[in-house]
Enzyme design. Structure first.
Site, PDB file in Angstrom:
ATOM      1  N   ARG A  26       0.728  -1.086  -0.019  1.00 16.94           N
ATOM      2  CA  ARG A  26       0.066   0.013  -0.142  1.00 16.94           C
ATOM      3  C   ARG A  26       1.087   1.545  -0.406  1.00 16.94           C
ATOM      4  NH1 ARG A  26      -3.742   0.250   4.971  1.00 16.94           N
ATOM      5  NH2 ARG A  26      -1.821  -0.912   5.627  1.00 16.94           N
ATOM      6  N   ASN A  44      -6.528  -2.429   2.430  1.00 15.74           N
ATOM      7  CA  ASN A  44      -6.655  -3.886   2.743  1.00 15.74           C
ATOM      8  C   ASN A  44      -7.538  -4.167   3.072  1.00 15.74           C
ATOM      9  OD1 ASN A  44      -4.068  -4.565   2.924  1.00 15.74           O
ATOM     10  ND2 ASN A  44      -3.891  -3.790   4.609  1.00 15.74           N
TER      11      ASN A  44
END
EC number: 3.6.1.7
Length: 96
Positions: A26, A44
């Site tokens: 990320r 997520n």
């Protein structure tokens, strides 16, 4: 393809499968998106996927998509499923 006017911002939603949680994916995605001038998020999801939402010029979104599928990603990407649509006005780029 979308029915957006040429040059209008688009929204890319990509679901990234593989070993992409707990490996800096990320953060890496956020850095690449900001380099490309995109706004959105990397989140997520249950089951180990990451959802990437990016808004901006179509060419920049396509470049991010290519990076997501490329060999330089953290972890191991096995599949990226994408869809394009109209931009909704994201601000900044966040990791969730």
């Amino acid at each position: 393809m979308t029915d957006q006017p040429q040059g209008a911002p688009v929204r890319l939603t990509a679901f990234v499968h593989g070993q992409v949680q707990g490996v800096g994916f990320r953060w890496w995605t956020r850095a690449r998106a900001l380099e490309l001038g995109l706004r959105g998020s990397a989140t997520n999801l249950p089951g180990g996927r990451v959802q990437v939402v990016a808004e901006g010029p179509r060419a920049a979104c396509e470049a991010l998509l290519a990076l997501l599928r490329g060999p330089g990603t953290p972890g191991s990407v096995t599949l990226v499923v994408e869809q394009f649509g109209a931009a909704r006005g994201e601000a900044g780029f966040v990791e969730r």
